[in-house]
Write a protein that holds these residues in place. Structure first.
Motif, PDB file in Angstrom:
ATOM      1  N   GLY A 121       0.791  -1.221   0.000  1.00 11.93           N
ATOM      2  CA  GLY A 121       0.000   0.000   0.000  1.00 11.93           C
ATOM      3  C   GLY A 121       0.822   1.268   0.000  1.00 11.93           C
ATOM      4  N   GLU A 122       1.984   1.250   0.641  1.00 12.97           N
ATOM      5  CA  GLU A 122       2.812   2.453   0.684  1.00 12.97           C
ATOM      6  C   GLU A 122       3.324   2.808  -0.706  1.00 12.97           C
ATOM      7  OE1 GLU A 122       5.859   1.822   3.562  1.00 12.97           O
ATOM      8  OE2 GLU A 122       4.506   2.019   5.277  1.00 12.97           O
ATOM      9  N   TYR A 123       3.784   1.798  -1.443  1.00  6.46           N
ATOM     10  CA  TYR A 123       4.275   2.070  -2.789  1.00  6.46           C
ATOM     11  C   TYR A 123       3.126   2.374  -3.745  1.00  6.46           C
ATOM     12  CZ  TYR A 123       8.778   0.343  -1.145  1.00  6.46           C
ATOM     13  OH  TYR A 123       9.942   0.173  -0.455  1.00  6.46           O
ATOM     14  N   LEU A 124       1.973   1.789  -3.495  1.00  9.34           N
ATOM     15  CA  LEU A 124       0.801   2.121  -4.305  1.00  9.34           C
ATOM     16  C   LEU A 124       0.487   3.610  -4.194  1.00  9.34           C
ATOM     17  CD1 LEU A 124      -1.694   1.455  -6.014  1.00  9.34           C
ATOM     18  CD2 LEU A 124      -2.857   0.782  -3.898  1.00  9.34           C
ATOM     19  N   ASP A 125       0.570   4.154  -2.989  1.00 10.03           N
ATOM     20  CA  ASP A 125       0.303   5.584  -2.801  1.00 10.03           C
ATOM     21  C   ASP A 125       1.281   6.440  -3.606  1.00 10.03           C
ATOM     22  OD1 ASP A 125      -1.805   5.063  -1.112  1.00 10.03           O
ATOM     23  OD2 ASP A 125      -0.635   5.299   0.729  1.00 10.03           O
ATOM     24  N   VAL A 126       2.550   6.017  -3.645  1.00 14.74           N
ATOM     25  CA  VAL A 126       3.552   6.749  -4.434  1.00 14.74           C
ATOM     26  C   VAL A 126       3.178   6.718  -5.917  1.00 14.74           C
ATOM     27  CG1 VAL A 126       5.969   6.801  -5.166  1.00 14.74           C
ATOM     28  CG2 VAL A 126       5.401   6.336  -2.777  1.00 14.74           C
ATOM     29  N   CYS A 127       2.753   5.538  -6.397  1.00 13.84           N
ATOM     30  CA  CYS A 127       2.378   5.408  -7.805  1.00 13.84           C
ATOM     31  C   CYS A 127       1.157   6.257  -8.132  1.00 13.84           C
ATOM     32  CB  CYS A 127       2.099   3.943  -8.138  1.00 13.84           C
ATOM     33  SG  CYS A 127       3.551   2.876  -8.067  1.00 13.84           S
ATOM     34  N   LEU A 128       0.168   6.249  -7.251  1.00 17.63           N
ATOM     35  CA  LEU A 128      -1.044   7.032  -7.503  1.00 17.63           C
ATOM     36  C   LEU A 128      -0.737   8.527  -7.553  1.00 17.63           C
ATOM     37  CD1 LEU A 128      -3.633   5.117  -5.286  1.00 17.63           C
ATOM     38  CD2 LEU A 128      -3.453   5.102  -7.785  1.00 17.63           C
ATOM     39  N   LYS A 129       0.196   8.953  -6.730  1.00 19.08           N
ATOM     40  CA  LYS A 129       0.604  10.361  -6.758  1.00 19.08           C
ATOM     41  C   LYS A 129       1.225  10.708  -8.109  1.00 19.08           C
ATOM     42  CE  LYS A 129       3.635  13.692  -4.447  1.00 19.08           C
ATOM     43  NZ  LYS A 129       4.633  13.895  -3.351  1.00 19.08           N
ATOM     44  N   THR A 130       2.042   9.789  -8.637  1.00 21.91           N
ATOM     45  CA  THR A 130       2.690  10.046  -9.924  1.00 21.91           C
ATOM     46  C   THR A 130       1.684  10.012 -11.067  1.00 21.91           C
ATOM     47  OG1 THR A 130       4.725   9.054  -9.061  1.00 21.91           O
ATOM     48  CG2 THR A 130       4.577   9.352 -11.443  1.00 21.91           C
ATOM     49  N   TYR A 131       0.731   9.070 -11.019  1.00 23.16           N
ATOM     50  CA  TYR A 131      -0.336   9.079 -12.029  1.00 23.16           C
ATOM     51  C   TYR A 131      -1.049  10.431 -12.033  1.00 23.16           C
ATOM     52  CZ  TYR A 131      -0.096   3.912 -12.288  1.00 23.16           C
ATOM     53  OH  TYR A 131       0.299   2.610 -12.467  1.00 23.16           O
ATOM     54  N   GLN A 133       0.150  13.330 -11.120  1.00 22.65           N
ATOM     55  CA  GLN A 133       1.017  14.333 -11.731  1.00 22.65           C
ATOM     56  C   GLN A 133       0.916  14.291 -13.255  1.00 22.65           C
ATOM     57  OE1 GLN A 133       4.749  13.193  -9.459  1.00 22.65           O
ATOM     58  NE2 GLN A 133       5.043  15.396  -9.596  1.00 22.65           N
ATOM     59  N   LEU A 134       0.783  13.090 -13.789  1.00 20.76           N
ATOM     60  CA  LEU A 134       0.701  12.910 -15.236  1.00 20.76           C
ATOM     61  C   LEU A 134      -0.721  13.045 -15.762  1.00 20.76           C
ATOM     62  CD1 LEU A 134       3.132   9.873 -15.508  1.00 20.76           C
ATOM     63  CD2 LEU A 134       3.547  12.158 -16.400  1.00 20.76           C
ATOM     64  N   GLU A 135      -1.656  13.324 -14.866  1.00 24.59           N
ATOM     65  CA  GLU A 135      -3.080  13.412 -15.202  1.00 24.59           C
ATOM     66  C   GLU A 135      -3.566  12.162 -15.930  1.00 24.59           C
ATOM     67  OE1 GLU A 135      -4.417  17.023 -16.969  1.00 24.59           O
ATOM     68  OE2 GLU A 135      -4.055  18.168 -15.146  1.00 24.59           O
ATOM     69  N   ILE A 136      -3.152  11.019 -15.405  1.00 26.92           N
ATOM     70  CA  ILE A 136      -3.617   9.724 -15.895  1.00 26.92           C
ATOM     71  C   ILE A 136      -4.701   9.226 -14.949  1.00 26.92           C
ATOM     72  CG2 ILE A 136      -2.979   7.304 -16.256  1.00 26.92           C
ATOM     73  CD1 ILE A 136      -0.175   8.286 -17.002  1.00 26.92           C
ATOM     74  N   GLU A 137      -5.843   8.869 -15.492  1.00 26.16           N
ATOM     75  CA  GLU A 137      -6.921   8.319 -14.668  1.00 26.16           C
ATOM     76  C   GLU A 137      -6.494   6.947 -14.162  1.00 26.16           C
ATOM     77  OE1 GLU A 137     -11.662   7.062 -14.935  1.00 26.16           O
ATOM     78  OE2 GLU A 137     -10.597   7.796 -16.717  1.00 26.16           O
ATOM     79  N   ALA A 138      -6.446   6.774 -12.857  1.00 27.35           N
ATOM     80  CA  ALA A 138      -5.952   5.520 -12.289  1.00 27.35           C
ATOM     81  C   ALA A 138      -6.758   5.120 -11.072  1.00 27.35           C
ATOM     82  CB  ALA A 138      -4.476   5.649 -11.922  1.00 27.35           C
ATOM     83  N   ILE A 139      -7.053   3.831 -10.997  1.00 30.90           N
ATOM     84  CA  ILE A 139      -7.688   3.238  -9.822  1.00 30.90           C
ATOM     85  C   ILE A 139      -6.658   2.318  -9.180  1.00 30.90           C
ATOM     86  CG2 ILE A 139      -9.531   1.751  -8.958  1.00 30.90           C
ATOM     87  CD1 ILE A 139      -9.967   3.215 -12.371  1.00 30.90           C
ATOM     88  N   GLY A 140      -6.397   2.508  -7.907  1.00 34.40           N
ATOM     89  CA  GLY A 140      -5.421   1.689  -7.207  1.00 34.40           C
ATOM     90  C   GLY A 140      -6.082   0.793  -6.178  1.00 34.40           C
ATOM     91  N   LYS A 141      -5.645  -0.463  -6.126  1.00 34.67           N
ATOM     92  CA  LYS A 141      -6.162  -1.417  -5.155  1.00 34.67           C
ATOM     93  C   LYS A 141      -4.997  -2.137  -4.483  1.00 34.67           C
ATOM     94  CE  LYS A 141     -10.557  -0.799  -6.040  1.00 34.67           C
ATOM     95  NZ  LYS A 141     -11.500  -0.289  -5.014  1.00 34.67           N
ATOM     96  N   GLN A 142      -4.953  -2.048  -3.148  1.00 33.09           N
ATOM     97  CA  GLN A 142      -3.947  -2.814  -2.421  1.00 33.09           C
ATOM     98  C   GLN A 142      -4.472  -4.224  -2.200  1.00 33.09           C
ATOM     99  OE1 GLN A 142      -2.892  -1.420   1.497  1.00 33.09           O
ATOM    100  NE2 GLN A 142      -1.502  -3.143   1.856  1.00 33.09           N
ATOM    101  N   ILE A 143      -3.838  -5.177  -2.848  1.00 35.00           N
ATOM    102  CA  ILE A 143      -4.234  -6.582  -2.754  1.00 35.00           C
ATOM    103  C   ILE A 143      -2.955  -7.403  -2.659  1.00 35.00           C
ATOM    104  CG2 ILE A 143      -5.423  -8.497  -3.900  1.00 35.00           C
ATOM    105  CD1 ILE A 143      -7.099  -6.415  -5.388  1.00 35.00           C
ATOM    106  N   SER A 144      -2.865  -8.271  -1.692  1.00 40.05           N
ATOM    107  CA  SER A 144      -1.661  -9.079  -1.537  1.00 40.05           C
ATOM    108  C   SER A 144      -1.399  -9.878  -2.806  1.00 40.05           C
ATOM    109  CB  SER A 144      -1.797 -10.027  -0.345  1.00 40.05           C
ATOM    110  OG  SER A 144      -2.780 -11.012  -0.600  1.00 40.05           O
ATOM    111  N   GLU A 145      -0.133 -10.125  -3.080  1.00 38.68           N
ATOM    112  CA  GLU A 145       0.246 -10.816  -4.302  1.00 38.68           C
ATOM    113  C   GLU A 145      -0.497 -12.144  -4.448  1.00 38.68           C
ATOM    114  OE1 GLU A 145       3.717  -8.229  -3.030  1.00 38.68           O
ATOM    115  OE2 GLU A 145       2.276  -9.573  -2.060  1.00 38.68           O
ATOM    116  N   SER A 146      -0.647 -12.873  -3.357  1.00 33.13           N
ATOM    117  CA  SER A 146      -1.288 -14.191  -3.426  1.00 33.13           C
ATOM    118  C   SER A 146      -2.784 -14.105  -3.714  1.00 33.13           C
ATOM    119  CB  SER A 146      -1.062 -14.952  -2.111  1.00 33.13           C
ATOM    120  OG  SER A 146      -1.615 -14.240  -1.017  1.00 33.13           O
ATOM    121  N   ASP A 147      -3.405 -12.959  -3.412  1.00 34.27           N
ATOM    122  CA  ASP A 147      -4.844 -12.791  -3.644  1.00 34.27           C
ATOM    123  C   ASP A 147      -5.161 -12.157  -4.995  1.00 34.27           C
ATOM    124  OD1 ASP A 147      -5.572 -13.906  -1.214  1.00 34.27           O
ATOM    125  OD2 ASP A 147      -5.536 -11.977  -0.160  1.00 34.27           O
TER     126      ASP A 147
END
Length: 242
Positions: A121-131, A133-147
């Motif tokens: 989730g922490e790195y997801l927040d960083v990615c969403l911030k960058t999206y 900045q680029l004005e890219i429509e993005a939906i982020g979901k924190q989901i464990s790799e196994s799920d």
């Protein structure tokens, strides 16, 4: 006696204090030095190091690390926007202005919708911030790799993205050296199954562009499963190049 504690912020002496880390675990071994498990604060990286190689970073030095990282991100964003603008100018595409906090007033065209699944989730927040900045429509979901394989189809139906990002943490399990065996990786098998499920939903690789994998993933198998792009060739740790 360890002088480091979980939650401490540190940098590695042997790497000239290049990356800011947080201590997330301390592995005690009888008769041997402790191994400190580290997680990057700004960069997506998990590493370990002996305690003697680590230096605590005082609070008054944190801004230096964050400022250095922010400068790299801003430089990358500006370069991406400039390249995108040049491309759309060549096609005579419709443009709009970039956010005010990005200097230069570089226009660019509208991008596709991104669905980003992340095990961290922490790195997801960083990615969403960058999206953003680029004005890219993005939906982020924190989901464990196994799920992720079980969740992917319902999310694709719900959000109908143009671009799918599947990521988290990965790497060869400790003690294993066979790079060709997917079972020797922490998360590659989950990324592979998630990509396969996504391709069952949308087989056309142009209608759904998939980026999948993480640092040191079995990228060949991820590509074979149907991803357009995969990380990480040569099992390297992914990092910003500017």
């Amino acid at each position: 006696m360890n002088y480091l504690r979980i939650g401490d912020l540190v940098a590695r002496k042997s790497y000239d204090y290049d990356i800011l880390f947080k201590v997330v675990d301390i592995v005690e071994r009888p008769g041997r030095p402790s191994t400190i498990i580290l997680k990057g604060v700004d960069l997506r990286i998990v590493a370990d190091a002996p305690e003697e190689d680590l230096q605590k970073i005082p609070l008054n030095k944190l801004d230096e690390f964050h400022h250095s990282y922010s400068k790299k991100i801003d430089k990358l964003v500006k370069r991406i926007l400039k390249e995108r603008n040049q491309k759309y100018e060549g096609y005579g595409g419709l443009t709009r202005t970039i956010p005010e906090h990005i200097r230069g007033g570089i226009p660019f065209g509208r991008s596709g919708k991104v669905l980003h699944l992340d095990g961290d989730g922490e790195y997801l927040d960083v990615c969403l911030k960058t999206y953003k900045q680029l004005e890219i429509e993005a939906i982020g979901k924190q989901i464990s790799e196994s799920d992720q394989p079980r969740a992917i189809t319902d999310l694709l139906r719900e959000y109908a993205p143009d671009i799918l990002v599947i990521t988290g943490h990965d790497g060869l399990l400790r003690g294993y050296k066979d790079f060709t065996n997917v079972q020797n990786y922490r998360s590659s098998k989950y990324f592979i199954e998630a990509v396969k499920e996504a391709r069952r939903y949308e087989p056309n690789m142009d209608d759904l562009v998939i980026f999948a994998g993480a640092c040191q993933s079995h990228y060949e198998a991820i590509l074979s499963a149907g991803a357009n792009f995969a990380s990480s060739p040569h099992r390297i740790l992914a990092e910003w190049r500017v």
